[in-house]
Scaffold this motif. Structure first.
Motif, PDB file in Angstrom:
ATOM      1  N   ASP A 243      12.096 -14.424   6.722  1.00 44.46           N
ATOM      2  CA  ASP A 243      13.305 -13.739   7.181  1.00 44.46           C
ATOM      3  C   ASP A 243      13.654 -12.537   6.316  1.00 44.46           C
ATOM      4  OD1 ASP A 243      13.989 -15.023   4.870  1.00 44.46           O
ATOM      5  OD2 ASP A 243      15.630 -16.200   5.713  1.00 44.46           O
ATOM      6  N   GLU A 244      12.662 -11.987   5.638  1.00 45.12           N
ATOM      7  CA  GLU A 244      12.905 -10.875   4.720  1.00 45.12           C
ATOM      8  C   GLU A 244      12.252  -9.588   5.242  1.00 45.12           C
ATOM      9  OE1 GLU A 244      12.890 -10.104  -0.110  1.00 45.12           O
ATOM     10  OE2 GLU A 244      11.353 -11.394   0.779  1.00 45.12           O
ATOM     11  N   PHE A 245      13.038  -8.525   5.248  1.00 45.65           N
ATOM     12  CA  PHE A 245      12.571  -7.216   5.693  1.00 45.65           C
ATOM     13  C   PHE A 245      12.832  -6.181   4.601  1.00 45.65           C
ATOM     14  CE2 PHE A 245      13.467  -9.564   9.544  1.00 45.65           C
ATOM     15  CZ  PHE A 245      12.467  -9.178  10.431  1.00 45.65           C
ATOM     16  N   ALA A 246      12.163  -5.049   4.731  1.00 42.50           N
ATOM     17  CA  ALA A 246      12.394  -3.928   3.817  1.00 42.50           C
ATOM     18  C   ALA A 246      12.362  -2.637   4.612  1.00 42.50           C
ATOM     19  CB  ALA A 246      11.348  -3.895   2.708  1.00 42.50           C
ATOM     20  N   VAL A 247      13.170  -1.690   4.181  1.00 44.88           N
ATOM     21  CA  VAL A 247      13.148  -0.349   4.753  1.00 44.88           C
ATOM     22  C   VAL A 247      12.873   0.624   3.619  1.00 44.88           C
ATOM     23  CG1 VAL A 247      14.471   1.467   5.898  1.00 44.88           C
ATOM     24  CG2 VAL A 247      14.754  -0.926   6.610  1.00 44.88           C
ATOM     25  N   VAL A 248      11.744   1.309   3.687  1.00 42.85           N
ATOM     26  CA  VAL A 248      11.388   2.293   2.667  1.00 42.85           C
ATOM     27  C   VAL A 248      11.847   3.660   3.149  1.00 42.85           C
ATOM     28  CG1 VAL A 248       9.497   3.418   1.416  1.00 42.85           C
ATOM     29  CG2 VAL A 248       9.421   0.949   1.852  1.00 42.85           C
TER      30      VAL A 248
ATOM     31  N   TYR B 285       0.832  -1.204   0.000  1.00 43.88           N
ATOM     32  CA  TYR B 285       0.000   0.000   0.000  1.00 43.88           C
ATOM     33  C   TYR B 285       0.866   1.254   0.000  1.00 43.88           C
ATOM     34  CZ  TYR B 285      -3.232   3.572   1.692  1.00 43.88           C
ATOM     35  OH  TYR B 285      -3.955   4.724   1.837  1.00 43.88           O
ATOM     36  N   ARG B 286       1.894   1.283   0.842  1.00 45.05           N
ATOM     37  CA  ARG B 286       2.780   2.450   0.941  1.00 45.05           C
ATOM     38  C   ARG B 286       3.538   2.653  -0.364  1.00 45.05           C
ATOM     39  NH1 ARG B 286       6.524   4.676   4.654  1.00 45.05           N
ATOM     40  NH2 ARG B 286       7.260   6.622   3.705  1.00 45.05           N
ATOM     41  N   LEU B 287       4.023   1.569  -0.931  1.00 42.89           N
ATOM     42  CA  LEU B 287       4.802   1.670  -2.158  1.00 42.89           C
ATOM     43  C   LEU B 287       3.945   2.186  -3.314  1.00 42.89           C
ATOM     44  CD1 LEU B 287       7.723   1.114  -2.929  1.00 42.89           C
ATOM     45  CD2 LEU B 287       7.019  -1.127  -3.762  1.00 42.89           C
ATOM     46  N   ASP B 288       2.746   1.648  -3.441  1.00 47.47           N
ATOM     47  CA  ASP B 288       1.844   2.100  -4.504  1.00 47.47           C
ATOM     48  C   ASP B 288       1.535   3.593  -4.354  1.00 47.47           C
ATOM     49  OD1 ASP B 288       1.795  -0.429  -5.518  1.00 47.47           O
ATOM     50  OD2 ASP B 288      -0.133  -0.973  -4.626  1.00 47.47           O
ATOM     51  N   LYS B 289       1.323   4.013  -3.118  1.00 45.66           N
ATOM     52  CA  LYS B 289       0.997   5.410  -2.858  1.00 45.66           C
ATOM     53  C   LYS B 289       2.176   6.316  -3.190  1.00 45.66           C
ATOM     54  CE  LYS B 289      -0.991   8.391   0.715  1.00 45.66           C
ATOM     55  NZ  LYS B 289      -1.505   8.440   2.119  1.00 45.66           N
ATOM     56  N   LEU B 290       3.391   5.914  -2.786  1.00 39.40           N
ATOM     57  CA  LEU B 290       4.573   6.725  -3.049  1.00 39.40           C
ATOM     58  C   LEU B 290       4.855   6.828  -4.543  1.00 39.40           C
ATOM     59  CD1 LEU B 290       7.008   5.555  -0.218  1.00 39.40           C
ATOM     60  CD2 LEU B 290       5.884   7.779  -0.427  1.00 39.40           C
ATOM     61  N   ILE B 291       4.704   5.725  -5.254  1.00 33.55           N
ATOM     62  CA  ILE B 291       4.957   5.724  -6.694  1.00 33.55           C
ATOM     63  C   ILE B 291       3.950   6.607  -7.419  1.00 33.55           C
ATOM     64  CG2 ILE B 291       4.919   4.281  -8.766  1.00 33.55           C
ATOM     65  CD1 ILE B 291       6.080   2.027  -7.089  1.00 33.55           C
ATOM     66  N   THR B 292       2.685   6.532  -6.977  1.00 33.60           N
ATOM     67  CA  THR B 292       1.643   7.345  -7.610  1.00 33.60           C
ATOM     68  C   THR B 292       1.888   8.829  -7.402  1.00 33.60           C
ATOM     69  OG1 THR B 292       0.015   5.580  -7.297  1.00 33.60           O
ATOM     70  CG2 THR B 292      -0.827   7.797  -7.699  1.00 33.60           C
ATOM     71  N   GLN B 293       2.326   9.203  -6.201  1.00 31.82           N
ATOM     72  CA  GLN B 293       2.508  10.613  -5.871  1.00 31.82           C
ATOM     73  C   GLN B 293       3.840  11.167  -6.355  1.00 31.82           C
ATOM     74  OE1 GLN B 293       2.011  10.647  -1.621  1.00 31.82           O
ATOM     75  NE2 GLN B 293      -0.228  10.663  -1.730  1.00 31.82           N
TER      76      GLN B 293
END
Length: 199
Positions: A151-156, A87-95
């Motif tokens: 065991d996978e993380f992401a930092v935006v 959700y955050r990624l889609d929003k950031l890409i759109t904006q």
């Protein structure tokens, strides 16, 4: 619903007045007094129900926010989960503009399955919780931790776009995660691989 309740109450008053033998004609002064009382009573009742409905709406809104927060949070590590990440990624890409794409770090704990198999899942969970806590302490506002699964993380990072800045952050995270992690089964060493990406 509250309007119907008010009307029902008002009708009940009129019925009780009729049963009590009150003359309801406009020529009777008692009826004028009765109507005045009824109007005041109705206004107070409407105000009461309006306030009650507002309070109920506030409570419902708060509960909805709490449920949404739970739905977007990883229960084990308290990091944001994959749904929140998407959700955050889609929003950031759109904006974002063409030259203002969000940057992120993808972290993978190397050999974590072996840790789970060797030290059991409960200790593996401790490792994940400690890793998430260490990462979180190094993130400033504008940088959010997500657990993508296993065991996978992401930092935006919405505040950092330069490669040198991202590399510096990646090195700090790698050093923090690689420190021995205490568990009930003893200290555990974790290796992490970190990839950089600009969406």
């Amino acid at each position: 619903a509250s309007l119907f309740a008010v009307l029902f109450l008002f009708a009940g008053i009129l019925v009780r007045a009729g049963l009590a033998g009150v003359d309801l004609s406009m020529q009777n002064g008692e009826f004028i007094v009765f109507c005045t009382f009824s109007a005041v009573f109705t206004a107070v009742t409407v105000a009461f129900f309006a306030r009650l409905n507002l309070r109920e709406a506030e409570v419902l809104s708060q509960k909805n926010e709490e449920m949404r927060a739970v739905a977007l949070t990883d229960a084990l590590t308290r990091a944001r989960n994959r749904h929140a990440f998407q959700y955050r990624l889609d929003k950031l890409i759109t904006q974002a503009g063409p030259d203002d794409r969000p940057a992120m770090l993808i972290l993978d704990l190397a050999g974590f399955k072996l840790i789970n198999d060797t030290y059991r899942q409960a200790n593996g969970d401790e490792v994940l919780q400690t890793v998430a806590a260490r990462i979180r302490t190094l993130l400033q506002p504008g940088r959010t931790l997500y657990r993508l699964g296993g065991d996978e993380f992401a930092v935006v990072c919405s505040d950092e776009k330069s490669k040198p800045g991202l590399l510096t952050l990646a090195n700090r995270l790698a050093n923090a995660v690689s420190e021995p992690i205490p568990t009930n089964a003893g200290d555990v060493n974790v290796n992490v691989s970190i990839g950089l990406s600009v969406a």
